[in-house]
Design a protein around this motif. Structure first.
Motif, PDB file in Angstrom:
ATOM      1  N   ALA A  68       0.811  -1.221   0.000  1.00 58.94           N
ATOM      2  CA  ALA A  68       0.000   0.000   0.000  1.00 58.94           C
ATOM      3  C   ALA A  68       0.843   1.269   0.000  1.00 58.94           C
ATOM      4  O   ALA A  68       0.464   2.288  -0.588  1.00 58.94           O
ATOM      5  CB  ALA A  68      -0.941  -0.006   1.206  1.00 58.94           C
ATOM      6  N   VAL A  69       2.026   1.213   0.623  1.00 65.51           N
ATOM      7  CA  VAL A  69       2.863   2.408   0.708  1.00 65.51           C
ATOM      8  C   VAL A  69       3.392   2.832  -0.659  1.00 65.51           C
ATOM      9  O   VAL A  69       3.809   3.986  -0.848  1.00 65.51           O
ATOM     10  CB  VAL A  69       4.019   2.178   1.699  1.00 65.51           C
ATOM     11  N   SER A  70       3.363   1.935  -1.645  1.00 64.18           N
ATOM     12  CA  SER A  70       3.820   2.293  -2.992  1.00 64.18           C
ATOM     13  C   SER A  70       2.947   3.383  -3.618  1.00 64.18           C
ATOM     14  O   SER A  70       3.353   4.036  -4.583  1.00 64.18           O
ATOM     15  CB  SER A  70       3.846   1.058  -3.903  1.00 64.18           C
ATOM     16  N   LYS A  71       1.753   3.588  -3.053  1.00 64.62           N
ATOM     17  CA  LYS A  71       0.881   4.657  -3.547  1.00 64.62           C
ATOM     18  C   LYS A  71       1.488   6.040  -3.315  1.00 64.62           C
ATOM     19  O   LYS A  71       1.005   7.032  -3.891  1.00 64.62           O
ATOM     20  CB  LYS A  71      -0.489   4.573  -2.875  1.00 64.62           C
ATOM     21  N   GLN A  72       2.528   6.108  -2.496  1.00 66.31           N
ATOM     22  CA  GLN A  72       3.201   7.387  -2.277  1.00 66.31           C
ATOM     23  C   GLN A  72       4.023   7.800  -3.494  1.00 66.31           C
ATOM     24  O   GLN A  72       4.554   8.909  -3.539  1.00 66.31           O
ATOM     25  CB  GLN A  72       4.079   7.323  -1.030  1.00 66.31           C
ATOM     26  N   GLY A  73       4.150   6.913  -4.449  1.00 63.32           N
ATOM     27  CA  GLY A  73       4.704   7.243  -5.756  1.00 63.32           C
ATOM     28  C   GLY A  73       6.090   7.844  -5.745  1.00 63.32           C
ATOM     29  O   GLY A  73       6.997   7.369  -5.049  1.00 63.32           O
ATOM     30  N   ASP A  74       6.261   8.894  -6.528  1.00 63.92           N
ATOM     31  CA  ASP A  74       7.587   9.491  -6.715  1.00 63.92           C
ATOM     32  C   ASP A  74       8.189  10.026  -5.424  1.00 63.92           C
ATOM     33  O   ASP A  74       9.416  10.059  -5.282  1.00 63.92           O
ATOM     34  CB  ASP A  74       7.511  10.625  -7.747  1.00 63.92           C
ATOM     35  N   TYR A  75       7.338  10.447  -4.499  1.00 62.44           N
ATOM     36  CA  TYR A  75       7.879  10.965  -3.233  1.00 62.44           C
ATOM     37  C   TYR A  75       8.676   9.870  -2.526  1.00 62.44           C
ATOM     38  O   TYR A  75       9.816  10.095  -2.090  1.00 62.44           O
ATOM     39  CB  TYR A  75       6.755  11.462  -2.331  1.00 62.44           C
ATOM     40  N   LEU A  76       8.094   8.677  -2.429  1.00 66.91           N
ATOM     41  CA  LEU A  76       8.784   7.569  -1.774  1.00 66.91           C
ATOM     42  C   LEU A  76       9.949   7.074  -2.628  1.00 66.91           C
ATOM     43  O   LEU A  76      11.024   6.766  -2.093  1.00 66.91           O
ATOM     44  CB  LEU A  76       7.813   6.425  -1.498  1.00 66.91           C
ATOM     45  N   LYS A  77       9.755   6.994  -3.927  1.00 65.43           N
ATOM     46  CA  LYS A  77      10.832   6.550  -4.823  1.00 65.43           C
ATOM     47  C   LYS A  77      12.055   7.449  -4.672  1.00 65.43           C
ATOM     48  O   LYS A  77      13.185   6.973  -4.517  1.00 65.43           O
ATOM     49  CB  LYS A  77      10.363   6.548  -6.268  1.00 65.43           C
TER      50      LYS A  77
END
Length: 287
Positions: free
Chosen positions: A237-246
């Motif tokens: 689910a945390v992958s929804k943070q997209g580019d910010y997390l990447k």
């Protein structure tokens, strides 16, 4: 007639399902409770739902993504305490015996990888490692045209790595989203709200997320150094943070890896909860 596949995603509390057609469109979605697998409820539910679906459609196969370690015969080799009495459940054998159509059963993290490869963010990659960040942390590895699970089918158990004898914690205990949630408890917010505030510039939440991201990056760095995949995809689910997390994970990896050594591209999963549905039927669909 368009080919249709019934896809299941078996989790700790619910079984999600849907019909996937040859154009990779999902319809007839539904879900049922696992009831903690009381009296073999999960397998009984898979059979019950399939019997209902075949009244409406001619199925070309059944795909099952499931928690636990899946053996070559499509049975559950090992299951944690979240699903009781699940170990040994002969999912593939019973579904094929009952319905006389091809059945594929894969671990849920492997299914996430296969789903992203079939219809998501890593369709054209040849070597892929997937790390699912959730209440636990799981891994899956695709290379040379197939999943690599190790000789005993227990490979990619990344959550149990990096044990620290001082704190008596392993990687997933320090780096899962549950670990992040615990750090946020004094603030009375969940990770979703913390990320939202950090993106708006709140230094308090950003500091906590940065420290957590460094812990996550430590485990990812081992994958990059040992396996050198073309792409490392972050699911959960945390992958929804997209580019910010990447971007944050790239920053932390740059801090702890030798300069200019690792060339792996980091990507976020793009299919959300549908990845496991696509991944469950992937082997049948592509064959």
């Amino acid at each position: 007639m368009s080919k249709k596949y019934l896809a299941f995603d078996v989790g700790g509390t619910t079984i999600k399902y849907g019909i996937v057609d040859e154009n990779l469109q999902i319809s007839d979605r539904g879900k049922v409770d696992t009831l903690h697998n009381k009296d073999g409820h999960i397998l009984k539910s898979l059979i019950k739902v399939t019997k209902e679906i075949i009244q409406k459609y001619q199925l070309d196969g059944i795909g099952v993504s499931t928690a636990g370690i899946v053996g070559d015969d499509g049975s559950i080799m090992y299951a944690g305490p979240t699903i009781s009495d699940y170990q040994g459940t002969p999912i593939k054998k019973e579904l094929e015996r009952t319905f006389k159509i091809p059945v594929s059963v894969v671990n849920d993290v492997s299914a996430a990888l296969l789903g992203e490869k079939l219809a998501g963010s890593v369709k054209n990659a040849s070597t892929i490692y997937c790390v699912a960040l959730g209440t636990g942390i799981g891994g899956a590895f695709w290379a040379d045209g197939h999943l690599f699970n190790g000789y005993h089918q227990t490979g990619n158990s990344i959550g149990y790595t990096l044990f620290d004898p001082i704190t008596s914690t392993n990687y997933e205990q320090r780096s899962s989203t549950i670990a992040l949630q615990k750090e946020l408890e004094p603030l009375g917010i969940d990770p979703i709200e913390a990320f939202a505030r950090a993106k708006k510039g709140s230094l308090r939440e950003k500091k906590i997320i940065d420290a957590w991201a460094l812990q996550v990056a430590e485990g990812l760095s081992s994958v990059l150094l040992l396996l050198d995949p073309e792409v490392l995809v972050i699911g959960g689910a945390v992958s929804k943070q997209g580019d910010y997390l990447k971007d944050l994970l790239d920053e932390k990896l740059n801090q702890i890896l030798p300069p200019n050594l690792c060339k792996t591209v980091l990507k976020m999963a793009s299919l959300g909860n549908d990845a496991q549905l696509y991944g469950g039927i992937s082997n049948i669909f592509e064959n």
